[in-house]
Design an enzyme around this catalytic site. Structure first.
Site, PDB file in Angstrom:
ATOM      1  N   GLU A   1       0.823  -1.211   0.000  1.00  0.00           N
ATOM      2  CA  GLU A   1       0.000   0.000   0.000  1.00  0.00           C
ATOM      3  C   GLU A   1       0.866   1.275   0.000  1.00  0.00           C
ATOM      4  OE1 GLU A   1      -4.165  -1.398   1.710  1.00  0.00           O
ATOM      5  OE2 GLU A   1      -2.557  -1.857   3.093  1.00  0.00           O
TER       6      GLU A   1
ATOM      7  N   HIS B   1     -12.337  -2.672   4.338  1.00  0.00           N
ATOM      8  CA  HIS B   1     -10.878  -2.638   4.404  1.00  0.00           C
ATOM      9  C   HIS B   1     -10.377  -2.055   5.730  1.00  0.00           C
ATOM     10  CE1 HIS B   1      -6.948  -1.526   2.061  1.00  0.00           C
ATOM     11  NE2 HIS B   1      -6.713  -2.054   3.236  1.00  0.00           N
TER      12      HIS B   1
END
Ligand SMILES: [Zn+2]
Length: 205
Positions: free
Chosen positions: A71, A156
């Site tokens: 990420e 998420h």
């Protein structure tokens, strides 16, 4: 060990010990001169040591033994704001549970119950589900973080930014606590009203 490295590791270990992440989930970055210090991919935050840390350059290249968190794009984009020094992304249980609901309002994912949450977070925006690590997610997060310090990612987790580790962590903690209250209250709570929130913003601006 440099002081900032020690602060970074303490934050990672603290997030894992307190249950804000599980498995190899969650990632943290600090602004470190022209580069970022970021957690490695596929590692438990509670097990990270100094030798595991990655230095990420602005062009996406990196130095370190492993690879940066998948990420990393999302982190890098948040530092377009000069006042951002720390980015924390976690998959804490109550916030993730909230993010899995079919929420009607994408500008305000949950009611504001406490003064602390009102001051630190306020109306928490929700982004729709996007593949973790994708360019699309990084773009959308950057557009939200341009104007505020936190966002909820559907199915998420949370992303929060701050000018210091303490400030970013405060935001993460307030979101998780307000999400916990959301489920405890189960629709029976009285959220703070507009006038009450306005009075807080005048007092604490
Ligand atoms: Zn994630």
């Amino acid at each position: 060990m440099e002081e900032w490295t020690s602060v970074f590791l303490d934050l990672c270990h603290d997030l894992q010990r307190r249950g804000f992440v599980s498995g190899s989930g969650g990632n943290v970055s600090f602004r470190f001169g022209d580069r970022l210090l970021i957690t490695p991919s596929g590692r438990n935050l509670g097990a990270i040591r100094e030798r595991d840390l990655i230095f990420l350059n602005r062009d996406g290249s990196w130095e370190g033994e492993g690879r940066p968190s998948k990420e990393w794009r999302m982190h890098l984009r948040c530092y377009c704001r000069d006042d951002v020094s720390v980015v924390i992304h976690v998959h804490s249980s109550y916030a993730v549970a909230l993010s899995c609901l079919d929420l009607p309002d994408s500008d305000c994912a949950m009611a504001v119950y406490t003064p602390g949450y009102a001051i630190q977070v306020g109306n928490l925006p929700l982004l729709p589900y996007m593949v973790p690590g994708s360019e699309e997610l990084a773009d959308r997060v950057a557009s939200v973080i341009d104007g505020r310090n936190s966002v909820l990612l559907a199915n998420h987790g949370i992303l929060a930014v701050g000018s210091s580790p303490e400030r970013a962590l405060n935001v993460v903690e307030e979101i998780e606590e307000n999400a916990r209250l959301h489920f405890i209250l189960d629709g029976r709570g009285r959220p703070l009203g507009e006038e009450e929130r306005k009075a807080l913003s005048l007092l604490y601006r």
